[in-house]
Design an enzyme around this catalytic site. Sequence first.
Site, PDB file in Angstrom:
ATOM      1  N   VAL A 128       0.822  -1.209   0.000  1.00 39.34           N
ATOM      2  CA  VAL A 128       0.000   0.000   0.000  1.00 39.34           C
ATOM      3  C   VAL A 128       0.859   1.264   0.000  1.00 39.34           C
ATOM      4  O   VAL A 128       1.995   1.270   0.471  1.00 39.34           O
ATOM      5  CB  VAL A 128      -0.950   0.029   1.219  1.00 39.34           C
ATOM      6  N   LEU A 179       6.563  -2.158  -7.840  1.00 36.88           N
ATOM      7  CA  LEU A 179       5.933  -0.836  -7.905  1.00 36.88           C
ATOM      8  C   LEU A 179       5.999  -0.146  -6.548  1.00 36.88           C
ATOM      9  O   LEU A 179       6.275   1.059  -6.472  1.00 36.88           O
ATOM     10  CB  LEU A 179       4.479  -0.952  -8.360  1.00 36.88           C
ATOM     11  N   LYS A 180       5.759  -0.897  -5.489  1.00 39.89           N
ATOM     12  CA  LYS A 180       5.832  -0.319  -4.145  1.00 39.89           C
ATOM     13  C   LYS A 180       7.232   0.214  -3.863  1.00 39.89           C
ATOM     14  O   LYS A 180       7.402   1.329  -3.342  1.00 39.89           O
ATOM     15  CB  LYS A 180       5.429  -1.360  -3.105  1.00 39.89           C
ATOM     16  N   ILE A 181       8.238  -0.558  -4.194  1.00 38.56           N
ATOM     17  CA  ILE A 181       9.611  -0.116  -3.967  1.00 38.56           C
ATOM     18  C   ILE A 181       9.930   1.093  -4.838  1.00 38.56           C
ATOM     19  O   ILE A 181      10.592   2.043  -4.401  1.00 38.56           O
ATOM     20  CB  ILE A 181      10.587  -1.278  -4.224  1.00 38.56           C
TER      21      ILE A 181
END
Length: 319
Positions: A128, A179-181
């Site tokens: 998230v 994508l979160k990273i």
Amino acid sequence: MISSTPRVGWYGLGSMGLGMSLNLQKYFQANNLPPLRYSNRTLSKGDALRDAGAIPGDFGTVVQSSDVIFTMISTDDVLVALMKDVVAMGFSLEGKIFVDSSTVHPETSEWVSKHLNDHGASFIAAPVFGASTVAAAGTLIFAVAGPATAVETIRPLITDIMGRSIIDMGEDVRKSSLLKISGNILVISFMEVIAEAQVFAEKTDIGTKQMEEFIGNMFGSVLQSYSKRITSGAYAPLLETGPGFAAALASKDMKHALSIADGHNVRLHTLETASKRLNTAREYAGECLDSSAIYGVGRMEAGMSFWSQNSRQGNESSK
């Protein structure tokens, strides 16, 4: 086969997990649905959840009693250990869906997915975007990857309950972790640049208040909120208060990003600087620091104190 109203479990009640799970339980209660079952290493952290009608228990009981199990934990090692433990318990995982909303390395997500698939369960990587206040407000952004049928099952548990939007990353669970990273590369890099600008503003007598006003007017409320974490002193909060986005977790996320970048022959110069400064901050001021504590090191490099007028003034409690 999961019914149209799955039984839901939760593990992990840190600053993010508690707000997320509370929103889920409030939704269940308002719609006369089965209550959330939850577990945590320190079960008392879920007292507010229990008071809202959720049912506490050990992790094994939560898994056995649930069709969908959310996890929100701090590190890759914790997630791997949990998944090993649940398989070792010996009961059937057939048809269950595990959803992890933590920030972990893509290879960890891939390992967990295969490990659970080998035992009949599905895995969704659903990290998230948003701070703990955003989690409490139910307006997080979810990056979701996993089996399409499983994703459709959990979608109604997220939209307008825990999150304002879902970014569909397909079935490869590594993609949502990536994508979160990538998002954290931007977040921490923004913080590094704003910290530098605020040190510049203080040293040149522009004024941190005026710099913050400019940031808000020019770049919007999100970047202005990053500046406020600096100017409010939240970068080094009182020891009894604790940080928003802990420096240790931010350092872990940067380590993941830098290792992945290195493996693809990519340089992340701003992130490299931020990582070095944040590690220096942790060595100097301990672990009760926000990710914005890079500002304190920027101050030191400019000949000022690590501590600002609004931060705590050292490593001892202010009580």
